[in-house]
Design an enzyme around this catalytic site. Sequence first.
Site, PDB file in Angstrom:
ATOM      1  N   ASP A  10      10.941   9.074  87.385  1.00 52.12           N
ATOM      2  CA  ASP A  10       9.504   9.306  87.224  1.00 52.12           C
ATOM      3  C   ASP A  10       8.878   9.402  88.622  1.00 52.12           C
ATOM      4  O   ASP A  10       9.584   9.401  89.639  1.00 52.12           O
ATOM      5  CB  ASP A  10       8.856   8.250  86.314  1.00 52.12           C
ATOM      6  CG  ASP A  10       8.697   6.884  86.973  1.00 52.12           C
ATOM      7  OD1 ASP A  10       9.141   6.705  88.140  1.00 52.12           O
ATOM      8  OD2 ASP A  10       8.132   5.979  86.329  1.00 52.12           O
ATOM      9  N   HIS A  11       7.543   9.457  88.650  1.00 54.03           N
ATOM     10  CA  HIS A  11       6.827   9.688  89.914  1.00 54.03           C
ATOM     11  C   HIS A  11       7.060   8.584  90.943  1.00 54.03           C
ATOM     12  O   HIS A  11       6.869   8.793  92.127  1.00 54.03           O
ATOM     13  CB  HIS A  11       5.331   9.805  89.616  1.00 54.03           C
ATOM     14  CG  HIS A  11       4.810   8.628  88.832  1.00 54.03           C
ATOM     15  ND1 HIS A  11       4.980   8.544  87.452  1.00 54.03           N
ATOM     16  CD2 HIS A  11       4.183   7.498  89.210  1.00 54.03           C
ATOM     17  CE1 HIS A  11       4.449   7.402  87.038  1.00 54.03           C
ATOM     18  NE2 HIS A  11       3.969   6.751  88.080  1.00 54.03           N
ATOM     19  N   CYS A  66      13.170   4.661  88.049  1.00 50.91           N
ATOM     20  CA  CYS A  66      11.715   4.546  87.951  1.00 50.91           C
ATOM     21  C   CYS A  66      11.301   3.434  88.910  1.00 50.91           C
ATOM     22  O   CYS A  66      12.084   3.056  89.778  1.00 50.91           O
ATOM     23  CB  CYS A  66      11.256   4.311  86.511  1.00 50.91           C
ATOM     24  SG  CYS A  66      11.831   2.783  85.749  1.00 50.91           S
ATOM     25  N   GLY A  67      10.075   2.914  88.780  1.00 46.65           N
ATOM     26  CA  GLY A  67       9.618   1.905  89.734  1.00 46.65           C
ATOM     27  C   GLY A  67      10.487   0.658  89.703  1.00 46.65           C
ATOM     28  O   GLY A  67      10.967   0.177  90.726  1.00 46.65           O
ATOM     29  N   THR A  68      10.687   0.124  88.506  1.00 46.93           N
ATOM     30  CA  THR A  68      11.493  -1.089  88.352  1.00 46.93           C
ATOM     31  C   THR A  68      12.889  -0.813  87.812  1.00 46.93           C
ATOM     32  O   THR A  68      13.765  -1.686  87.915  1.00 46.93           O
ATOM     33  CB  THR A  68      10.819  -2.033  87.336  1.00 46.93           C
ATOM     34  OG1 THR A  68      10.708  -1.327  86.087  1.00 46.93           O
ATOM     35  CG2 THR A  68       9.447  -2.489  87.809  1.00 46.93           C
ATOM     36  N   GLY A  71      11.812   0.388  82.512  1.00 48.90           N
ATOM     37  CA  GLY A  71      11.396   1.348  81.489  1.00 48.90           C
ATOM     38  C   GLY A  71      12.487   2.361  81.202  1.00 48.90           C
ATOM     39  O   GLY A  71      12.766   2.679  80.034  1.00 48.90           O
ATOM     40  N   HIS A  99      33.301  -3.838  82.495  1.00 43.26           N
ATOM     41  CA  HIS A  99      33.197  -4.581  81.233  1.00 43.26           C
ATOM     42  C   HIS A  99      32.392  -3.848  80.165  1.00 43.26           C
ATOM     43  O   HIS A  99      32.647  -4.031  78.974  1.00 43.26           O
ATOM     44  CB  HIS A  99      32.534  -5.951  81.482  1.00 43.26           C
ATOM     45  CG  HIS A  99      33.415  -6.896  82.233  1.00 43.26           C
ATOM     46  ND1 HIS A  99      33.081  -8.213  82.444  1.00 43.26           N
ATOM     47  CD2 HIS A  99      34.622  -6.726  82.847  1.00 43.26           C
ATOM     48  CE1 HIS A  99      34.048  -8.816  83.144  1.00 43.26           C
ATOM     49  NE2 HIS A  99      34.978  -7.927  83.406  1.00 43.26           N
ATOM     50  N   HIS A 134      37.087  -5.663  76.059  1.00 40.18           N
ATOM     51  CA  HIS A 134      35.748  -5.127  76.320  1.00 40.18           C
ATOM     52  C   HIS A 134      35.419  -3.971  75.380  1.00 40.18           C
ATOM     53  O   HIS A 134      34.272  -3.782  75.000  1.00 40.18           O
ATOM     54  CB  HIS A 134      35.626  -4.709  77.783  1.00 40.18           C
ATOM     55  CG  HIS A 134      35.862  -5.838  78.731  1.00 40.18           C
ATOM     56  ND1 HIS A 134      35.051  -6.945  78.771  1.00 40.18           N
ATOM     57  CD2 HIS A 134      36.843  -6.052  79.640  1.00 40.18           C
ATOM     58  CE1 HIS A 134      35.502  -7.789  79.671  1.00 40.18           C
ATOM     59  NE2 HIS A 134      36.597  -7.283  80.219  1.00 40.18           N
TER      60      HIS A 134
END
Length: 143
Positions: A10-11, A66-68, A71, A99, A134
């Site tokens: 994203d931006h 994205c920023g974090t 999202g 895993h 796994h």
Amino acid sequence: MQKTIHIGCDHAAVDLKNAVIRQLEERGLTATDHGTYTADSCDYPDIAHDVCSAVEKEQGTGILLCGTGIGMSMAANRHQGVRAALCTTELHARLARRHNNANVLCLGARMTGVELARAIVDAFLDTDFEGGRHQRRIDKLSC
Ligand code: RB5
């Protein structure tokens, strides 16, 4: 791992995405860039769904930023064929592959600097799934 990596942001993450695309090209990989391309505000789920639809169709690999990274990872994990992992360390990336057989890497551009992000991308791309117990656990992920 396939030679084409689907990537989108994203931006908040255009600069980091461009750095990751350069890194992929240095590694001899092809990056299919699903946008966004400018700092104009956009909605991260639109990009996540584009990238993840391509990953599902090709049984391929994706990178979402994205920023974090939160999202993008939430949106990505709505896709049946996607196992997305938000990684903030190289160890996260290695274990997400070993895993969890993660097929989409999520990064937070406001959380993770470019050098660490590059190391995380390398760790993700260089690590294979271990299978065995796994795989049984992955088979139980869907509800
Ligand atoms: C955009 O401002 C921000 O909310 C987005 O990049 C992301 O961090 C969401 O999880």
